[in-house]
Design an enzyme around this catalytic site. Structure first.
Site, short mmCIF file in Angstrom:
data_model
loop_
_atom_site.label_atom_id
_atom_site.label_comp_id
_atom_site.label_asym_id
_atom_site.label_seq_id
_atom_site.Cartn_x
_atom_site.Cartn_y
_atom_site.Cartn_z
N VAL A 198 44.62 43.27 45.60
CA VAL A 198 44.07 42.49 46.61
C VAL A 198 43.21 41.22 46.16
O VAL A 198 43.36 40.08 46.55
CB VAL A 198 43.38 43.27 47.57
CG1 VAL A 198 42.77 42.77 48.61
CG2 VAL A 198 44.39 44.17 48.31
N GLU A 199 42.34 41.59 45.18
CA GLU A 199 41.36 40.63 44.77
C GLU A 199 41.82 39.46 43.92
O GLU A 199 41.87 38.21 44.02
CB GLU A 199 40.42 41.04 43.92
CG GLU A 199 39.22 42.02 44.38
CD GLU A 199 38.32 41.38 45.29
OE1 GLU A 199 38.33 40.18 45.28
OE2 GLU A 199 37.71 42.11 45.92
N SER A 200 42.97 39.76 43.03
CA SER A 200 43.54 38.75 42.07
C SER A 200 45.20 38.78 41.71
O SER A 200 45.52 38.14 41.41
CB SER A 200 42.80 38.86 40.78
OG SER A 200 43.21 40.21 40.29
#
Length: 224
Positions: free
Chosen positions: A138-140
């Site tokens: 989700v972050e990267s």
């Protein structure tokens, strides 16, 4: 009138005339100066007001554009998430049950990426591998070079620390931070993730998950 008195009288008259002329000249100069200063002040005020209005209008347009983007973005986080689009493909596993929460699986293409580093961090900080993987996705989307507009960097989008683009350092530091929040909130994964996303200050301020759409969307991308 003797010669001396005549000279004194003459000099006095000349002095008075010169003084009066100088005084009038000074008054005229002061008047002109004040007029110029007042005119300059009005011009400056008008100019500043015009610039301010223009900037306010521009700021409003930018703000509205950002709000519209936030409604359609698939991955936007205020403090820690890079502005990247997460590419979801069919997961290879079912959601992982942990501490009364179901952690969503990652896409098949990312399943084996950095698996050893994730396994090491999971064992070191007692955090499920599935959670670390999902946060990274989700972050990267498993891109170690991503940098957000806020300066969040790397796989787990860290705001502070050195070597944040190094996968081993980033995963270790991000998992440690996440583990700290899990401990802080007595295993409440929802609050831990909200703190990771929006900061513990906002969790404290709102007495739970902050009412930020980005944070609420962030939670739904990671847990069910």
């Amino acid at each position: 009138m003797n010669p001396v008195e005549h000279v004194i009288s003459t000099r006095q008259a000349e002095f008075e005339r010169a003084f009066e002329a100088a005084k009038q000249s000074s008054t005229t100069f002061e008047t002109k100066l004040n007029e110029r200063l007042n005119a300059t002040t009005e011009q400056k005020t008008t100019s500043i007001q015009t610039i301010t209005d223009a900037e306010l209008n521009r700021a409003r347009e930018v703000y509205e554009a950002l709000i519209n983007q936030a409604d359609t973005k698939t991955s936007t986080v205020p403090n820690t998430t890079a502005e990247t689009t997460e590419t979801e493909t069919k997961p290879t596993t079912e959601p992982t049950n942990w501490n009364n929460y179901q952690i969503k699986p990652i896409s098949a293409e990312n399943e084996e990426k950095y698996s050893e580093l994730i396994k090491t961090a999971a064992a070191k900080y007692d955090v499920p591998e599935a959670l670390i993987k999902r946060v990274i996705q989700v972050e990267s989307n498993f891109n170690p070079s991503v940098v957000s507009s806020a300066g969040a960097t790397g796989l787990m989008q860290l705001m502070y620390g050195s070597n944040r683009t190094d996968p081993a350092t980033n995963i270790d530091s991000g998992t440690k931070q996440l583990a700290g929040y899990i401990k802080k909130y007595d295993g409440d994964l929802k609050l831990a993730l909200a703190a990771y996303n929006a900061g513990p200050g906002n969790v404290s301020k709102y007495g739970g998950v902050p009412p930020f759409k980005e944070t609420q969307n962030y939670l739904t991308k990671i847990i069910e």
